[in-house]
Design an enzyme around this catalytic site. Sequence first.
Site, PDB file in Angstrom:
ATOM      1  N   ASN A   1       0.750  -1.273   0.008  1.00 47.27           N
ATOM      2  CA  ASN A   1       0.098   0.132  -0.158  1.00 47.27           C
ATOM      3  C   ASN A   1       0.875   1.316  -0.061  1.00 47.27           C
ATOM      4  O   ASN A   1       0.458   2.446  -0.447  1.00 47.27           O
ATOM      5  CB  ASN A   1      -0.807   0.151   1.073  1.00 47.27           C
ATOM      6  CG  ASN A   1      -1.828  -0.948   1.461  1.00 47.27           C
ATOM      7  OD1 ASN A   1      -2.001  -1.587   2.580  1.00 47.27           O
ATOM      8  ND2 ASN A   1      -2.235  -1.590   0.356  1.00 47.27           N
TER       9      ASN A   1
ATOM     10  N   CYS B   1      -7.057  -2.837  -7.243  1.00 46.60           N
ATOM     11  CA  CYS B   1      -5.857  -2.222  -7.220  1.00 46.60           C
ATOM     12  C   CYS B   1      -4.566  -3.455  -6.963  1.00 46.60           C
ATOM     13  O   CYS B   1      -3.420  -3.546  -7.390  1.00 46.60           O
ATOM     14  CB  CYS B   1      -5.432  -1.303  -6.484  1.00 46.60           C
ATOM     15  SG  CYS B   1      -6.425   0.286  -6.992  1.00 46.60           S
TER      16      CYS B   1
END
Lengths: 232, 91
Positions: free
Chosen positions: A41, A157
């Site tokens: 992330n 994602c």
Amino acid sequence: MGLTAAVIGVGGLGAPASLALARAGVERLILIDDDVVDRSNLHRQILFRDADVGRSKLDATVDSLRRAGLKTHLDPRPGRLTPANAAVIDGCDVILECSDNYATKFLAADVARLRGLPIVHGSAIRFIGTAFAVSGAGGPCYRCLFEDIPPGAQAGCDVAGVVGPICGVIGALQAHLALTAAYGTLISLDGLRDELRVRSIPARAGCALCGSSPTIDAIDAARYHPVEAEEN
Amino acid sequence: MAVIVRIPTPLRSLTGGNEEVHVEEAGTVSDVIDRLEVKHAGMKDRLLDDKGVRKFINIYVGEEDIRFLDGLRTAVKDGEQISIVPAIAGG
């Protein structure tokens, strides 16, 4: 600024959106998330540091915004927005939908409309992103644009990847649209072409949520599961 | 001259990675999709179902959503740009 914003998802979009809103002087942020920080992330979720890996995203977000010395009151609400807990956004003036899945996007759209709250949707994947602001008074809404949840599995994602700055731009645009109340505006960013397009979206008369004869008048949990892909 | 179709990232696997496809001899959006299907098999199914344009896909001619024009019968002219805008979920 006596404004309360609810941010659904404090990841790639929610992090820059929350930071922009807090720095703009928003009085209170309701932060909603159920995830933990993963190392993958960090390139786009700008409020997190290496030391946050494994921590709750909410805890890490609150710590990061407090380190910045901002006066915004932070109101973390652990968990995912679900049909059963829509009251988690109670008390907000505007919603920023920064989630990473269709079910939450459509649920947030319906919750906002049924409660008469403005909402700014954001999405980003690979090199593209969109931000779309919807008035609390009616359409055009997310279902005017995309009528229902796409069938089959989605590529998020984590699988498809996303370029970090795309998330930064879209999250910041979401904050901007929330503060300027530019409803009905769809902004699309194509990072491969360095192209930003702004379109005014008209309301759709046949929209199930905000049309002339709406069929969505309550939150029904069955509505927020992807329908099965058709056999071909 | 031809119509220029902008292909979104999720559909570029059907166009060999090309982000733009030129389509000739098309009078309507429906014609464009038929010709896209000939050049890039599978495209039509990704865009249409038995009721028309799939619910999570938007097709624009220039800056106008075809749902607010004549739908699949919307006329297209040489040099015009068609954009396919699907719902995206990442965040």
